[in-house]
Design a protein around this motif. Structure first.
Motif, PDB file in Angstrom:
ATOM      1  N   GLN A  16       0.830  -1.211   0.000  1.00 20.64           N
ATOM      2  CA  GLN A  16       0.000   0.000   0.000  1.00 20.64           C
ATOM      3  C   GLN A  16       0.859   1.253   0.000  1.00 20.64           C
ATOM      4  OE1 GLN A  16      -2.741  -0.206   3.296  1.00 20.64           O
ATOM      5  NE2 GLN A  16      -4.086  -1.642   2.246  1.00 20.64           N
ATOM      6  N   LEU A  17       1.893   1.257   0.815  1.00 26.14           N
ATOM      7  CA  LEU A  17       2.783   2.414   0.881  1.00 26.14           C
ATOM      8  C   LEU A  17       3.479   2.638  -0.464  1.00 26.14           C
ATOM      9  CD1 LEU A  17       4.173   4.595   2.662  1.00 26.14           C
ATOM     10  CD2 LEU A  17       5.937   2.879   3.124  1.00 26.14           C
ATOM     11  N   ALA A  18       4.004   1.583  -1.050  1.00 24.06           N
ATOM     12  CA  ALA A  18       4.715   1.702  -2.323  1.00 24.06           C
ATOM     13  C   ALA A  18       3.799   2.163  -3.450  1.00 24.06           C
ATOM     14  CB  ALA A  18       5.365   0.375  -2.678  1.00 24.06           C
ATOM     15  N   TRP A  19       2.540   1.766  -3.419  1.00 28.19           N
ATOM     16  CA  TRP A  19       1.623   2.161  -4.472  1.00 28.19           C
ATOM     17  C   TRP A  19       1.039   3.558  -4.248  1.00 28.19           C
ATOM     18  CZ3 TRP A  19      -1.188  -3.125  -3.998  1.00 28.19           C
ATOM     19  CH2 TRP A  19      -0.423  -4.114  -4.637  1.00 28.19           C
ATOM     20  N   ARG A 109       2.926   2.521 -10.933  1.00 25.95           N
ATOM     21  CA  ARG A 109       3.009   1.714  -9.719  1.00 25.95           C
ATOM     22  C   ARG A 109       3.902   0.513  -9.969  1.00 25.95           C
ATOM     23  NH1 ARG A 109      -2.834   0.850  -7.048  1.00 25.95           N
ATOM     24  NH2 ARG A 109      -2.076  -1.263  -7.254  1.00 25.95           N
ATOM     25  N   PRO A 110       4.784   0.222  -9.018  1.00 32.67           N
ATOM     26  CA  PRO A 110       5.614  -0.968  -9.189  1.00 32.67           C
ATOM     27  C   PRO A 110       4.777  -2.230  -9.016  1.00 32.67           C
ATOM     28  CG  PRO A 110       5.968  -0.013  -7.020  1.00 32.67           C
ATOM     29  CD  PRO A 110       5.065   0.926  -7.765  1.00 32.67           C
ATOM     30  N   ARG A 111       5.254  -3.319  -9.587  1.00 34.49           N
ATOM     31  CA  ARG A 111       4.613  -4.614  -9.355  1.00 34.49           C
ATOM     32  C   ARG A 111       5.159  -5.148  -8.040  1.00 34.49           C
ATOM     33  NH1 ARG A 111       4.629  -8.008 -14.879  1.00 34.49           N
ATOM     34  NH2 ARG A 111       3.335  -9.382 -13.599  1.00 34.49           N
ATOM     35  N   TYR A 112       4.330  -5.907  -7.320  1.00 36.64           N
ATOM     36  CA  TYR A 112       4.714  -6.398  -5.996  1.00 36.64           C
ATOM     37  C   TYR A 112       4.544  -7.914  -5.930  1.00 36.64           C
ATOM     38  CZ  TYR A 112       5.054  -6.723  -0.925  1.00 36.64           C
ATOM     39  OH  TYR A 112       5.444  -7.047   0.357  1.00 36.64           O
ATOM     40  N   PHE A 113       5.647  -8.608  -5.674  1.00 34.88           N
ATOM     41  CA  PHE A 113       5.665 -10.070  -5.628  1.00 34.88           C
ATOM     42  C   PHE A 113       6.074 -10.560  -4.244  1.00 34.88           C
ATOM     43  CE2 PHE A 113       6.496  -8.886 -10.013  1.00 34.88           C
ATOM     44  CZ  PHE A 113       5.666  -9.741 -10.719  1.00 34.88           C
ATOM     45  N   THR A 114       5.661 -11.777  -3.918  1.00 33.32           N
ATOM     46  CA  THR A 114       6.040 -12.410  -2.655  1.00 33.32           C
ATOM     47  C   THR A 114       6.496 -13.834  -2.919  1.00 33.32           C
ATOM     48  OG1 THR A 114       3.748 -13.125  -2.306  1.00 33.32           O
ATOM     49  CG2 THR A 114       4.422 -11.065  -1.239  1.00 33.32           C
ATOM     50  N   LEU A 115       7.391 -14.305  -2.067  1.00 33.80           N
ATOM     51  CA  LEU A 115       7.751 -15.721  -2.027  1.00 33.80           C
ATOM     52  C   LEU A 115       7.294 -16.211  -0.672  1.00 33.80           C
ATOM     53  CD1 LEU A 115       9.096 -18.158  -3.376  1.00 33.80           C
ATOM     54  CD2 LEU A 115      11.192 -17.541  -2.140  1.00 33.80           C
ATOM     55  N   GLU A 116       6.168 -16.918  -0.665  1.00 32.88           N
ATOM     56  CA  GLU A 116       5.483 -17.289   0.572  1.00 32.88           C
ATOM     57  C   GLU A 116       5.721 -18.743   0.958  1.00 32.88           C
ATOM     58  OE1 GLU A 116       1.294 -16.384   0.056  1.00 32.88           O
ATOM     59  OE2 GLU A 116       1.850 -14.723  -1.269  1.00 32.88           O
ATOM     60  N   ALA A 117       5.754 -18.964   2.269  1.00 30.73           N
ATOM     61  CA  ALA A 117       5.792 -20.331   2.774  1.00 30.73           C
ATOM     62  C   ALA A 117       4.483 -21.010   2.387  1.00 30.73           C
ATOM     63  CB  ALA A 117       5.973 -20.327   4.293  1.00 30.73           C
ATOM     64  N   ALA A 118       4.559 -22.271   2.009  1.00 33.46           N
ATOM     65  CA  ALA A 118       3.382 -23.010   1.562  1.00 33.46           C
ATOM     66  C   ALA A 118       3.218 -24.288   2.382  1.00 33.46           C
ATOM     67  CB  ALA A 118       3.511 -23.359   0.083  1.00 33.46           C
ATOM     68  N   LEU A 119       2.050 -24.870   2.277  1.00 37.41           N
ATOM     69  CA  LEU A 119       1.797 -26.142   2.948  1.00 37.41           C
ATOM     70  C   LEU A 119       2.662 -27.232   2.329  1.00 37.41           C
ATOM     71  CD1 LEU A 119      -2.087 -26.157   3.268  1.00 37.41           C
ATOM     72  CD2 LEU A 119      -0.420 -25.903   5.109  1.00 37.41           C
ATOM     73  N   GLY A 120       3.097 -28.116   3.143  1.00 38.18           N
ATOM     74  CA  GLY A 120       3.893 -29.242   2.662  1.00 38.18           C
ATOM     75  C   GLY A 120       4.999 -29.541   3.646  1.00 38.18           C
ATOM     76  N   LEU A 121       5.573 -30.691   3.497  1.00 39.79           N
ATOM     77  CA  LEU A 121       6.635 -31.106   4.402  1.00 39.79           C
ATOM     78  C   LEU A 121       7.981 -30.589   3.917  1.00 39.79           C
ATOM     79  CD1 LEU A 121       5.552 -34.800   4.992  1.00 39.79           C
ATOM     80  CD2 LEU A 121       5.248 -32.861   6.533  1.00 39.79           C
ATOM     81  N   VAL A 131       4.953 -18.499  -5.268  1.00 41.88           N
ATOM     82  CA  VAL A 131       5.205 -17.137  -5.729  1.00 41.88           C
ATOM     83  C   VAL A 131       3.847 -16.478  -5.898  1.00 41.88           C
ATOM     84  CG1 VAL A 131       6.147 -15.703  -7.573  1.00 41.88           C
ATOM     85  CG2 VAL A 131       7.344 -17.796  -6.880  1.00 41.88           C
ATOM     86  N   GLY A 132       3.702 -15.290  -5.321  1.00 42.68           N
ATOM     87  CA  GLY A 132       2.443 -14.559  -5.426  1.00 42.68           C
ATOM     88  C   GLY A 132       2.675 -13.163  -5.956  1.00 42.68           C
ATOM     89  N   GLU A 133       1.618 -12.559  -6.461  1.00 47.93           N
ATOM     90  CA  GLU A 133       1.671 -11.163  -6.883  1.00 47.93           C
ATOM     91  C   GLU A 133       0.423 -10.455  -6.388  1.00 47.93           C
ATOM     92  OE1 GLU A 133       2.242  -8.227 -10.756  1.00 47.93           O
ATOM     93  OE2 GLU A 133       1.837 -10.347 -11.108  1.00 47.93           O
ATOM     94  N   TRP A 134       0.630  -9.300  -5.804  1.00 50.93           N
ATOM     95  CA  TRP A 134      -0.471  -8.430  -5.400  1.00 50.93           C
ATOM     96  C   TRP A 134      -0.650  -7.375  -6.484  1.00 50.93           C
ATOM     97  CZ3 TRP A 134      -3.992  -8.756  -1.657  1.00 50.93           C
ATOM     98  CH2 TRP A 134      -3.737  -9.612  -0.577  1.00 50.93           C
ATOM     99  N   ALA A 135      -1.890  -7.153  -6.873  1.00 49.29           N
ATOM    100  CA  ALA A 135      -2.252  -6.082  -7.803  1.00 49.29           C
ATOM    101  C   ALA A 135      -3.486  -5.416  -7.204  1.00 49.29           C
ATOM    102  CB  ALA A 135      -2.535  -6.632  -9.189  1.00 49.29           C
ATOM    103  N   GLY A 136      -3.259  -4.364  -6.424  1.00 51.14           N
ATOM    104  CA  GLY A 136      -4.356  -3.735  -5.699  1.00 51.14           C
ATOM    105  C   GLY A 136      -4.872  -4.688  -4.645  1.00 51.14           C
ATOM    106  N   GLU A 137      -6.152  -4.971  -4.681  1.00 50.43           N
ATOM    107  CA  GLU A 137      -6.768  -5.869  -3.711  1.00 50.43           C
ATOM    108  C   GLU A 137      -6.690  -7.340  -4.116  1.00 50.43           C
ATOM    109  OE1 GLU A 137      -8.270  -4.836  -0.754  1.00 50.43           O
ATOM    110  OE2 GLU A 137      -7.394  -2.894  -1.246  1.00 50.43           O
ATOM    111  N   VAL A 138      -6.169  -7.605  -5.289  1.00 47.21           N
ATOM    112  CA  VAL A 138      -6.146  -8.961  -5.832  1.00 47.21           C
ATOM    113  C   VAL A 138      -4.790  -9.614  -5.572  1.00 47.21           C
ATOM    114  CG1 VAL A 138      -6.363 -10.346  -7.935  1.00 47.21           C
ATOM    115  CG2 VAL A 138      -7.797  -8.325  -7.620  1.00 47.21           C
ATOM    116  N   HIS A 139      -4.834 -10.812  -4.995  1.00 47.70           N
ATOM    117  CA  HIS A 139      -3.628 -11.586  -4.735  1.00 47.70           C
ATOM    118  C   HIS A 139      -3.707 -12.857  -5.566  1.00 47.70           C
ATOM    119  CE1 HIS A 139      -1.097 -14.348  -2.154  1.00 47.70           C
ATOM    120  NE2 HIS A 139      -0.269 -13.374  -2.455  1.00 47.70           N
TER     121      HIS A 139
END
Length: 183
Positions: A16-19, A109-121, A131-139
């Motif tokens: 939000q701050l970056a955008w 606006r810059p694009r915003y990506f995440t590398l998130e922990a996921a379910l699994g062993l 890998v995720g990307e936020w675009a406004g309210e959409v993830h």
């Protein structure tokens, strides 16, 4: 379930701050002292209304700059995730040139990506990620990411981003307004 403190920082406040103020934030992040201050300020804000027991120390929180597929990229190194939806890294990718625009209106606006922990062993390879990307309210989840928890995870994440972004389109040469032709 993700801890609220790191989740709020990574998935809510930082993008939000970056955008909201792309030019100002980019300039502040470009200065090592201001970047550190800004990151710790936003980290503290992310826990502002949380009980003390839910606050997480900013251990490992820092920023590094990279070029990814010809784009300037701010990579945020985050405290180690403890649950799904917490991120190992996040990244602001600036689609324009190396120099920030003069005004907020000129800056995209810059694009915003995440590398998130996921379910699994976890395995000898590492912990599973998405890998995720936020675009406004959409993830959006873009698919599996590189194994988390390794010294080379950040480089592998940047390689994935390069594949997602693809090459920059070639710069178009301006057509002349008028061409003189001699007969």
């Amino acid at each position: 379930m993700a801890r609220l403190h790191p989740y709020n920082f990574t998935h809510v406040l930082l993008p939000q701050l970056a955008w909201r103020r792309p030019v100002s934030v980019r300039r502040e992040l470009s200065d090592p002292y201001l970047a550190r201050e800004l990151l710790h300020y936003v980290w503290d804000k992310a826990a502002e209304n949380l009980p003390a027991a839910e606050k997480v120390a900013p251990k490992g929180l820092r920023l590094s700059w990279h070029e990814v597929a010809g784009r300037v990229t701010a990579l945020f190194h985050l405290p180690a995730p403890q649950a799904t939806m917490e991120a190992h890294y996040s990244a602001l990718v600036y689609e324009d040139d190396d120099e920030p625009a003069e005004t907020e209106a000129e800056e995209t606006r810059p694009r915003y990506f995440t590398l998130e922990a996921a379910l699994g062993l976890a395995s000898a390879v590492g912990t599973p990620t998405l890998v995720g990307e936020w675009a406004g309210e959409v993830h959006r989840h873009l698919g599996r990411g590189p194994a988390g928890g390794h010294p080379d995870t950040s480089a592998a994440f940047l390689e994935v981003l390069a594949m997602v972004l693809g090459p920059l389109p070639p710069e178009e040469e301006e057509a002349p307004f008028m061409r003189l032709v001699r007969s």
